[in-house]
Write an enzyme that holds these catalytic residues in place. Structure first.
Site, PDB file in Angstrom:
ATOM      1  N   TYR A 174       0.829  -1.207   0.000  1.00 46.10           N
ATOM      2  CA  TYR A 174       0.000   0.000   0.000  1.00 46.10           C
ATOM      3  C   TYR A 174       0.859   1.250   0.000  1.00 46.10           C
ATOM      4  O   TYR A 174       0.654   2.165  -0.809  1.00 46.10           O
ATOM      5  CB  TYR A 174      -0.926  -0.002   1.218  1.00 46.10           C
ATOM      6  N   LYS A 205       1.024   4.219  -2.823  1.00 46.85           N
ATOM      7  CA  LYS A 205       0.679   5.607  -2.505  1.00 46.85           C
ATOM      8  C   LYS A 205       1.908   6.516  -2.566  1.00 46.85           C
ATOM      9  O   LYS A 205       1.803   7.716  -2.863  1.00 46.85           O
ATOM     10  CB  LYS A 205       0.050   5.688  -1.112  1.00 46.85           C
TER      11      LYS A 205
END
Length: 268
Positions: A168, A172
């Protein structure tokens, strides 16, 4: 024409600009951004995947209030669906003035169990999907005399990551560089296109989060205040409507980026 409408017409060549908000079906940040923009005079294209029923209900509520709005479904891990999404939006509204990319997926993966598939899944939506949405809208903004504005939603904690979320955070973490790159790519093609990003802190706790956890997250901020989706929406509105800001990645995190107290426990 009101002063607000005059401002929007000056910025976008349209007193009721069209704003696309991805990931705006469920009752989360994207929906809050969409409702905030609707209140400010924007026409709203809501995007959702699994929560398309909720997006359609929101669109119906906005239409009842006299605000032009429509919901569109697409899987942002599928390039063809993204192209079809923006083709449909542009066909329906006739223009795209604003894009806010709030759609994302978020999974926890212990380090020892992370697979290549885990990485690819996060990147397909959070990084590649964001780029393709920017590309699809940007191509149309280039041809508009007044360009447009794009806001990407990153995450404050890419600068201070916590355990078990490597795929993740990596996905991001690509968004600040992507934002700056697109600000250059699109701005050099049409100086009236601006691309910025917001790096939110904890603005919406998962349902059922214990009060002890909420209090702990408040204590970890400098402002000693609980985050709210409204704070992200207000930041998005600023970045959309300030014509002299582009390539900026704005933390909206209560100071978490620059502050660490004595409690170093993992928290988003």
């Amino acid at each position: 024409m009101t002063t607000k409408q005059e401002k929007l017409k000056s910025l976008f060549g349209n007193a009721a600009p069209v704003a696309v908000v991805t990931g705006s079906g469920a009752d989360r940040v994207g929906k809050t951004v969409a409702l905030t923009l609707a209140e400010q005079g924007y026409q709203i294209a809501l995007h959702a995947n699994g929560s398309i029923d909720e997006a359609e209900a929101t669109a119906a509520e906005l239409v009842d209030q006299g605000i032009e709005s429509k919901a569109f479904a697409a899987d942002l891990s599928d390039e063809a669906e993204i192209h079809a999404l923006f083709e449909s939006i542009h066909f329906y509204f006739g223009r795209i003035d604003v894009l806010v990319n709030t759609a994302a997926i978020w999974d926890s993966h212990p380090f020892e169990e992370v697979t290549a598939a885990d990485f690819r899944q996060q990147f397909e939506v959070n990084a590649v999907g964001t780029f393709l949405c920017c590309q699809a809208s940007g191509r149309r903004m280039i041809d508009q005399p007044h360009g447009g504005a794009i806001v990407n939603i990153g995450d404050w904690s890419v600068v201070r990551p916590y355990p078990d979320h490597a795929p993740y955070f990596a996905s991001k973490g690509a968004l600040p560089t992507l934002t700056r790159s697109l600000a250059v790519d699109l701005g050099t093609r049409n100086p009236s296109i601006r691309v910025n990003a917001i790096l939110p802190g904890q603005v919406m706790q998962p349902e059922g989060t214990p009060q002890e956890q909420i209090d702990r997250d408040i204590e970890r901020t400098l402002v000693k205040r609980q985050g709210k989706p409204d704070y992200v929406a207000h930041a998005a509105l600023f970045l959309i409507e300030n014509p002299f800001v582009t390539g900026v990645c704005l933390p909206v995190d209560g100071g978490r980026t620059i502050f660490a107290n004595s409690d170093f426990g993992a928290s988003s």
